[in-house]
Write a protein that holds these residues in place. Sequence first.
Motif, mmCIF file in Angstrom:
data_model
loop_
_atom_site.group_PDB
_atom_site.id
_atom_site.type_symbol
_atom_site.label_atom_id
_atom_site.label_comp_id
_atom_site.label_asym_id
_atom_site.label_seq_id
_atom_site.Cartn_x
_atom_site.Cartn_y
_atom_site.Cartn_z
ATOM 1 N N ASP A 86 14.959 12.442 -3.089
ATOM 2 C CA ASP A 86 14.528 12.755 -4.450
ATOM 3 C C ASP A 86 13.640 14.002 -4.486
ATOM 4 O O ASP A 86 13.667 14.770 -5.446
ATOM 5 N N LYS B 261 12.776 3.602 -4.094
ATOM 6 C CA LYS B 261 12.343 2.340 -3.496
ATOM 7 C C LYS B 261 12.259 2.404 -1.974
ATOM 8 O O LYS B 261 11.623 1.555 -1.354
ATOM 9 N N ARG C 3 12.997 8.541 -1.365
ATOM 10 C CA ARG C 3 11.894 9.449 -1.678
ATOM 11 C C ARG C 3 12.126 10.826 -1.068
ATOM 12 O O ARG C 3 11.871 11.851 -1.694
ATOM 13 N N HIS D 231 20.036 8.234 -12.843
ATOM 14 C CA HIS D 231 19.231 7.159 -13.439
ATOM 15 C C HIS D 231 18.790 7.516 -14.855
ATOM 16 O O HIS D 231 18.905 6.701 -15.782
ATOM 17 N N SER E 10 10.439 10.818 -16.654
ATOM 18 C CA SER E 10 11.396 9.991 -15.935
ATOM 19 C C SER E 10 10.750 8.689 -15.494
ATOM 20 O O SER E 10 9.589 8.657 -15.070
ATOM 21 N N THR E 11 11.514 7.597 -15.578
ATOM 22 C CA THR E 11 11.031 6.284 -15.131
ATOM 23 C C THR E 11 11.594 5.918 -13.760
ATOM 24 O O THR E 11 11.383 4.810 -13.286
ATOM 25 N N TYR E 12 12.290 6.858 -13.137
ATOM 26 C CA TYR E 12 12.903 6.576 -11.845
ATOM 27 C C TYR E 12 11.839 6.486 -10.753
ATOM 28 O O TYR E 12 10.972 7.356 -10.633
ATOM 29 N N LYS E 13 11.911 5.434 -9.952
ATOM 30 C CA LYS E 13 10.969 5.237 -8.855
ATOM 31 C C LYS E 13 11.743 4.942 -7.571
ATOM 32 O O LYS E 13 12.364 3.885 -7.447
ATOM 33 N N ARG F 111 17.784 10.553 -9.384
ATOM 34 C CA ARG F 111 16.933 10.573 -10.579
ATOM 35 C C ARG F 111 17.744 11.039 -11.801
ATOM 36 O O ARG F 111 17.602 10.499 -12.895
#
Length: 423
Positions: free
Chosen positions: A19, A11, A16, A29, A6-9, A26
């Motif tokens: 998630d 912010k 966080r 996304h 996964s490239t989900y970060k 996530r």
Amino acid sequence: MSEGHSTYKPKTGIERWFDARLPLPRLVHDSFIVYPVPRNLNYAYTFGGILTIMLASQIITGVVLAMHYAPDTGLAFNSVEKITRDVNSGWLLRSLHANGASFFFIAVYIHICRGLYYGSYKSPREFLWVLGCTNLLVMMATAFIGYVLPWGQMSFWGATVITGFFSAIPLVGDWLQHLLLGGFAVSNPTLNRFFALHYLLPFLLVGTVTLHIWALHVVGQNNPTGIEVKSKTDVVDFTPYATVKDAVGIIVFVFFFAYFVFYLPNFLGHPDNYTVANPLKTPAHIVPEWYFLPFYAILRAITFNVGPIDSKLGGVLAMFSSIAVLFLVPWLDSSKVRSAVYRPWYRLFFWMFVANALFLGWLGSQPAEGAYVTMSQVATLYYFAFFIIVMPLLGLIETPRPLPHSITEAVLEKNAARSKAEE
């Protein structure tokens, strides 16, 4: 296509925290933002999104209509009329729901034809196709049951005729018929059962649709060339490329849907269904809703006995087989090439199949007599021959056109040909 991390970060701290406990952002996304799709998808691939919107519309309007509907043979017809005339925006809710069923089937039939044309059922997407056929089956059951609820003339007699065919099934036929009817004829117990099932089945459909979408994200989207993704240049992010195209397709589809809702709300319904059900008065011609007419024509096409199988049972078997054969398509087509774009003979037989299906729909609306029966038998023969004879044999003898080496090459060739034509 579905492989990779996964490239989900997240912010913010809240993102966080959320998630780490329930990664819904996530999931959204990864599944609907950066999910890679083939770069050559056309507008035929927007009907998945259209069907999702239509399913949501049918459930929302159906739940509100259920609040005002009375599932009783003495009250049902008048309760539907009261919804139309006295409930705030009831006319709109009923028109959205009734016409929504028709447009739902228009979209699903186009969706199926697209899958047949581009070979979306071939490995590794067999289970994806089977789940799609399961969705169709649940849809058909829901729509048939829902057609009975207004308790008009065609509702009553359509239910009487169709449930009567279950008695032709050996051993369990009578038991199935009595289970559906709640007795020995279409009556108040039947209406109660159908109302309960019509309310329940759409939520079952949501589950099978969710599995369908999940399976799609596992094996990846097919594309018009039928070639698998070979590099990152073959794909683009789902958003904004596919979402914008889906949005355009949905807007155009909803435009036509809205035209029928507001200007032709009763055009797709049968006139006899706007009079209350009368068990003592049989309509001149009993027909189901238009989206069942091809299968109704197949049912009535069997007018002869085959050994121990009489015409009534034969018709029932033919009708159910016309749906069951769709489940077997991934294993009936023997061609190694997916897309009909590169299969000239298959493309010809496919469009003949589409014309034949439309012809069957027209035949289903005609009386089961004279030349109509003969034409129905010929059309039914081609319907099954397309799947059982054409698909297996054509893959062995057809010489397909050369395939491009990649999706990107196919796109560049198409763009070059278009530029040359414009010069």
